[in-house]
Write an enzyme that holds these catalytic residues in place. Sequence first.
Site: not given
Length: 921
Positions: A670, A674, A699, A746-747, A834-835, A878
């Site tokens: 995702l 960047r 995204n 992750d990117d 989301e995690d 969170r």
Amino acid sequence: ELMTGYTMLRNGGVGNGGQPWVLRWSSRIRLTWLSFTLFVILVFFPLIAHYYLTTIDDADDAGKRIFGPRTGNELCEVKHVQDLCRIRESVSEELLQLEAKRQELNSEIAKLNLKIEACKKSIENAKQDLLQLKNVISQTEHSYKELMAQNQPKLSLPIRLLPDKDDVTFPLPKSNRNCRLHNCFDYSRCPLTSGFPVYVYNSDDYPFGSSLDPLIKQAFEATVRTNVYVTENANIACVYIILVGEMQEPVMPKPTELEQQLHSLPYWRTDGHNHLIINLSRKSETQNFIYNISTGRAMIAQSTFYDAQYRPGFDIVVSPLVHAMSEPNFLEIPPQVPVKRKYLFSFQGEKIESLRSSLQEVRSFEEEIEGNAPADYDDRIITTLKAVQDSKLDFVLVEFTCKNQPKASLPTEWALCGERDDRLELLKLSTFALIITPGDTHLVISAGCTMRLFEALEVGAIPVVLGEQVQLPYNDVIRWNEAALIIPKPRITEVHFLLRSISDNDLLAMRRQGRFLWETYFSTSDNVFSTVLAIIRTRIQIPAAPIREEPAVEIPHRSGKAAGTDPNMADNGDLDLGPVETEPPYASPKYLRNFTLTAMDIYRNWNSAPGPFHLFPYTPFDPVLPSEAKFLGSGTGFRPIGGGAGGSGKEFQAALGGNVPREQFTVVMLTYEREEVLMNSLERLNGLPYLNKVVVVWNSPKLPSEDLLWPDIGVPIMVVRTEKNSLNNRFLPWDEIDTEAILSIDDDAHLRHDEIMFGFRVWREARDRIVGFPGRYHAWDIPHQSWLYNSNYSCELSMVLTGAAFFHKYYAYLYSYVMPQAIRDMVDEYINCEDIAMNFLVSHLTRKPPIKVTSRWTFRCPGCPQALSHDDSHFHERHKCINFFVKVYGYMPLLYTQFRVDSVLFKTRLPHDKTKCFKFI
């Protein structure tokens, strides 16, 4: 003359013209004198100086000579000159050494050139051998196909033969009550390969449509529009559906009028076979107006049935449609713990008419037991329950008279008291909820009973149904004894003892199962309609339609830039991570099960809540998930040939091993605007073994730069465009993902290849778990009485961040299509969590914690721009997410674990000629 001239000059001269002559003469004298002087200076002074210097140099004291010529050694005695001499000597030596090295290198280059030529010849020979092997393999495959074609019959799907529109009717059974599928259902319209097409009549096209409850009709129409089985082509339909209720009292048509309208349906075909009449109830007082209507061979789905009307295995008892146009509010649903509540059990109701008063002659209880007349046990129930309440052994609440006007009900049925909100508040305080079935045994189920059952399951009160003759909703496919207690009325005196004897573990299991049944089959109009269709489809043995995958809209991009190799990624020492895939990507086998669905699997899927795959509504009425059989258990549907090669060194490292020798994984990354960070992350994947494909989830609404050159890492890179900026896009089941294993990353994640490979090996042995790197845990905040999210170093964990984790694609379907929408909405609201949501989902389904590999606690790349997690509000959000998710699930599904996984021979002393399995930690 000189004197004369001088005298004349001094006296000013005499005679005519004397004075100018004197001036001219004096000037001439001065010039002559000046010239002579200069001549003497320029000639004689250098001669004298030369002579003097020569004389000094010839002196006997040689040490005092200054200007004479000197030797080289004497010249070096000067400090500055000595330094220059040393530099000259050093440079000379270096030049000599470089010359020697140059000659040596030239010799080595010559030798290497010879080796290169030899290697080129070897490569050419190897290419020739490889080409020959490919030809042999091709010929072998061709021969194999020929042998298979000779020894196997040619099979193909049967040609679908549709009956005529006016197909000939077959004889009716002696009575409509004798209708079953074998004598009242036309299987010819529903071949196994038909896909179960369903045609739904538009109720507005018929007079009775104006009498339908607007909310019921609106909810039904919205559900029909999104159902995968509904078709607009009535000629190919397998089942025809018509909605006839709930109807509004003032405008309800007469039974004869409704019967005529049903018989006039265009596809009724005189007897209504393959038709389903749905009468949904939104209120407890819904009447059974279909009882006096001839429905022929049509199936009926409603909440109220008499025994003379109900045909087991043919008709369907449905749940009430309480939430017609709204989703359940999970914030109002109480948690599943603590197990025991204020009241042991509760009951509120009032019976308007008793069965005893309707009998012609009154007999004693003993005479009724002997079979002279049906016994009305309600009086005994009242007496027994009041005695339990008066004993005060437990807190119970029973009321047999409503404080306000009771709801309308059928004869001998216990009417509901008060408003729905008041009833729910009482049930939230009750461990058990009593449901007393109607005294008339001919009334097998009523809308009032189904409403009580719905409300009890909704708030977690375990239903206790008094009356074993009752037909609960979907009773032929749901094991109600796992979520409710069904007790015969004669055992009313033992009910108190039975309820007190049930352990807390069993109570929690029944409550969880009840919550599962309510969420799956009762809660929304979509669930009710899908359940009804699934029951019919399962009865006639038609496989479910495959679940839809998210279509990936690819963003065109240019590739071809040779990917560099990050030394931190590639420096694995002597560790061989496995072969880099050079053949086309290898997709995981698809196991659609098709026609192999057995009765055992049906009941397992419909009823098993504690198991790892059924707490959400993945049941036979849901579409079949790809590769489902392989996921459900080891060896299910797939028997691999061979296994791991074993070994402690290169034998292990050079092969994937395990029970499935060949498998790949897909990286889902995702990203959001960047590009530089993304390109670096993609380049780090270059040369990663067993990588099938990289799916980049773009995204951002802004497309990548047109001049951006994407790296060539040896496998396809699919850049997917999303409809909106949402972190939920990370877990969409993209149709471009062809493998069961997904590495969500992750990117800006920075992982070494050996770490990724070890995580993949571990996941392959725990396919139902999340396997990842950074661990986190939840903790109970005693002062605030709430849950907290914690990322500190700890000896135990309960979550693994999906920014770098493996999981099965099965969970992508459940997260995107099955998990409550409220959770995904909160993820979009906070752009966070989301995690955590994925960890909740997997732990809820499997009742197992995730698996952490390696000692990593973070995985961010150094120098990358800050991510969302660096925001100050990140942790506060969170905390809120965890507490909201707990309310949605009704309990805390996360489980703690205190270990991480290392390789078998990690830190094991071995002989020097052996190597460990992995040694990256």
